[in-house]
Structures are given as C-alpha cells and as structure tokens.
Enzyme design. Structure first.
Site, PDB file in Angstrom:
ATOM      1  N   GLY A  46       0.808  -1.210   0.000  1.00  0.00           N
ATOM      2  CA  GLY A  46       0.000   0.000   0.000  1.00  0.00           C
ATOM      3  C   GLY A  46       0.840   1.258   0.000  1.00  0.00           C
ATOM      4  O   GLY A  46       2.045   1.211  -0.250  1.00  0.00           O
ATOM      5  N   THR A  47       0.177   2.360   0.264  1.00  0.00           N
ATOM      6  CA  THR A  47       0.877   3.640   0.358  1.00  0.00           C
ATOM      7  C   THR A  47       0.713   4.183   1.775  1.00  0.00           C
ATOM      8  O   THR A  47      -0.148   3.733   2.525  1.00  0.00           O
ATOM      9  CB  THR A  47       0.325   4.676  -0.641  1.00  0.00           C
ATOM     10  OG1 THR A  47      -1.077   4.852  -0.387  1.00  0.00           O
ATOM     11  CG2 THR A  47       0.535   4.237  -2.075  1.00  0.00           C
TER      12      THR A  47
ATOM     13  N   SER B 226       3.640   7.919  -0.211  1.00  0.00           N
ATOM     14  CA  SER B 226       2.941   8.684  -1.256  1.00  0.00           C
ATOM     15  C   SER B 226       2.782  10.154  -0.898  1.00  0.00           C
ATOM     16  O   SER B 226       2.464  10.974  -1.743  1.00  0.00           O
ATOM     17  CB  SER B 226       1.553   8.085  -1.503  1.00  0.00           C
ATOM     18  OG  SER B 226       0.787   8.146  -0.319  1.00  0.00           O
ATOM     19  N   ASP B 227       2.971  10.471   0.377  1.00  0.00           N
ATOM     20  CA  ASP B 227       2.886  11.866   0.806  1.00  0.00           C
ATOM     21  C   ASP B 227       3.641  12.010   2.120  1.00  0.00           C
ATOM     22  O   ASP B 227       3.970  11.024   2.756  1.00  0.00           O
ATOM     23  CB  ASP B 227       1.422  12.313   0.953  1.00  0.00           C
ATOM     24  CG  ASP B 227       0.624  11.384   1.849  1.00  0.00           C
ATOM     25  OD1 ASP B 227       0.187  10.319   1.377  1.00  0.00           O
ATOM     26  OD2 ASP B 227       0.464  11.710   3.034  1.00  0.00           O
TER      27      ASP B 227
HETATM   28  N1  HPA Z   1      -2.848   8.947   6.117  1.00  0.00           N
HETATM   29  C1  HPA Z   1      -3.408   7.739   6.179  1.00  0.00           C
HETATM   30  N2  HPA Z   1      -3.261   6.844   5.247  1.00  0.00           N
HETATM   31  C2  HPA Z   1      -2.526   7.158   4.182  1.00  0.00           C
HETATM   32  C3  HPA Z   1      -1.920   8.391   4.060  1.00  0.00           C
HETATM   33  C4  HPA Z   1      -2.086   9.323   5.084  1.00  0.00           C
HETATM   34  O1  HPA Z   1      -1.566  10.442   5.044  1.00  0.00           O
HETATM   35  N3  HPA Z   1      -1.264   8.416   2.873  1.00  0.00           N
HETATM   36  C5  HPA Z   1      -1.462   7.218   2.296  1.00  0.00           C
HETATM   37  N4  HPA Z   1      -2.224   6.452   3.083  1.00  0.00           N
END
Ligand code: HPA
Length: 236
Positions: free
Chosen positions: A93-94, A207-208
């Site tokens: 996942g991310t 991803s962030d």
């Molecule tokens: N928060 C929760 N789940 C996530 C985030 C996040 O910032 N980015 C990717 N999955």
C-alpha cells in the site's frame, strides 16, 4: 476448499493461493494480476473487491483488494485465513511519511503496527498488545529489497482509523516516538494473522509526507509501486 463461499468472497471454484498480495484498491489488484501474473483467473467480484489467482515464476499466488481501513481489511483477511486457508498475507500500500528522513517513494517495511483503532478490543488483552510482522516475511522482503537496491526503512508504522483528522496535531506524538509512516490497514491485518498463527507483512510506498506536506502524482506513484510489487512478488 475451493467450493467454499463467504458473505464477501465467492470464488466459484477458483483456488485462492496460500500467498496473497493485498493492495487497498481492487483495480490495483486487477492491474497487478494482468501485468505481473501468468494465467490470472478472477476469483472474486463481490462488492467489486476483485481478486485473482495466477502464477509468478511458476509459483501460485493470489492478489485481492482490501478496501480502506481496519474494518474492511479485517473482514477480507479473516475470511481468507479462516475459510480459504491463506497462510502468507502481504499488504502492499501507500502511506504518509511521519519522519523527515523518510522521503517520497521510499519503501517502508512495517516491522510493527501501532494504532488508534478499537480493532484490538475483541481480544480482551489486559494492556497494550504489540503487533509484529512475520519475522520470516520481513527478513525475506528486506533481503530482496537490498538486492534490488530499494531505499527501505524498517520499523513501526501507524494504522489510523482517520484519514481527515480534526485534530491537526494528531500525528505529533507518533512522530516523536519514531513511527515511520501512517496508513490505515496494518493493525487488523497483523492481528488477524497473529490470532490465527499465519504470516503477515505490510510493505508501503511513501505517497505523501505529513512532515513537509509534499505529495506524489498518480503517474509517479505507479513507478514507485513497481519496485514494491517486485519485492512482494518475490516473496511467493
Ligand atoms: N494517512 C493515512 N493513510 C494514508 C496516508 C495518510 O496520510 N497516505 C497514504 N495512506
């Protein structure tokens, strides 16, 4: 075992492999099956939560979406383990980075899962249960990642119930305690696996960043995702 059906998984005779990759997004599961597996066959369409079984380098492997949050992945992984005999569950996942040195596109191996969900209340533990990944899957994934030159971090991840948190400081103390990244599924996955004596691992691509506010684009995520996929597939 192949004629078994559950409320959420109806494989209609298609076998589910002992090892399964679990992206959150069912369309990601379809993409993985069609791109990386040989002879993929769809085993689930209930609620659009697509699942496929195929082979990778001659080894049988399945891939299925989980949806978002502990509740959703909790349902699917419980059924996969208890009704379909799945033994190795690998979430791909991310996550959002919680540490300055954990950069966009880096890979995190979730050695342990911390959480703010109530999912663990069902086990009536008189304290705080810690939830480790399968050591076997973790070390294997780490070795494969090293061989592939992946930039990896190994450590604690946070499984949060909340994506849009009203408390803007909600991540502050998790950050202080060295938690690497935040996602929304690992606790239910690890708890279900540990309770049943099977293996689970969470592999995440950043991803962030909740430290810098940076985000990746969908196209960029695709490339980074491929590296994580290659590690996960080699675990089969
Ligand atoms: N928060 C929760 N789940 C996530 C985030 C996040 O910032 N980015 C990717 N999955």
């Amino acid at each position: 075992m192949t004629n078994v059906q559950t409320p959420h998984i109806k494989p209609n005779g298609v076998e589910i492999a002992e090892t399964i990759l679990l992206p959150g997004d069912p369309l990601r599961a379809k993409f993985i099956a069609e791109t990386f597996l040989e002879n993929p066959v769809c085993f689930n369409e209930v609620r659009g939560m697509l699942g496929y079984t195929g082979t990778y380098k001659g080894k049988k492997i399945s891939v299925m979406g989980t949806g978002m949050g502990p509740g959703s992945i909790g349902i699917y992984t419980y059924e996969l383990i208890h009704f379909f005999g799945v033994k190795n569950l690998i979430r791909i996942g991310t996550c959002g980075s919680l540490q300055e040195n954990v950069k966009l596109y880096d890979i995190i191996l979730g050695m342990a899962s911390s959480t703010n969900t109530n999912y663990l209340h069902q086990y009536n533990i008189p304290g705080q249960l810690s939830l480790p990944a399968s050591f076997e899957l973790l070390t294997k994934a780490h070795n494969i990642g090293l061989e592939k030159g992946a930039k990896m971090h190994v450590g604690n991840i946070l499984c949060s119930d909340i994506f849009y948190n009203a408390d803007k400081d909600a991540m502050k103390n998790w950050m202080k305690m060295g938690v690497l990244g935040v996602e929304m599924e690992s606790t239910a996955l690890y708890a279900n696996a540990i309770a049943a004596g099977v293996n689970a691992l969470t592999i995440l691509t950043v991803s962030d960043s909740l430290v810098t506010g940076e985000e990746t684009t969908p196209e960029e995520r695709q490339t980074a995702f491929t590296k994580m996929m290659e590690i996960a597939l080699e675990l089969a």
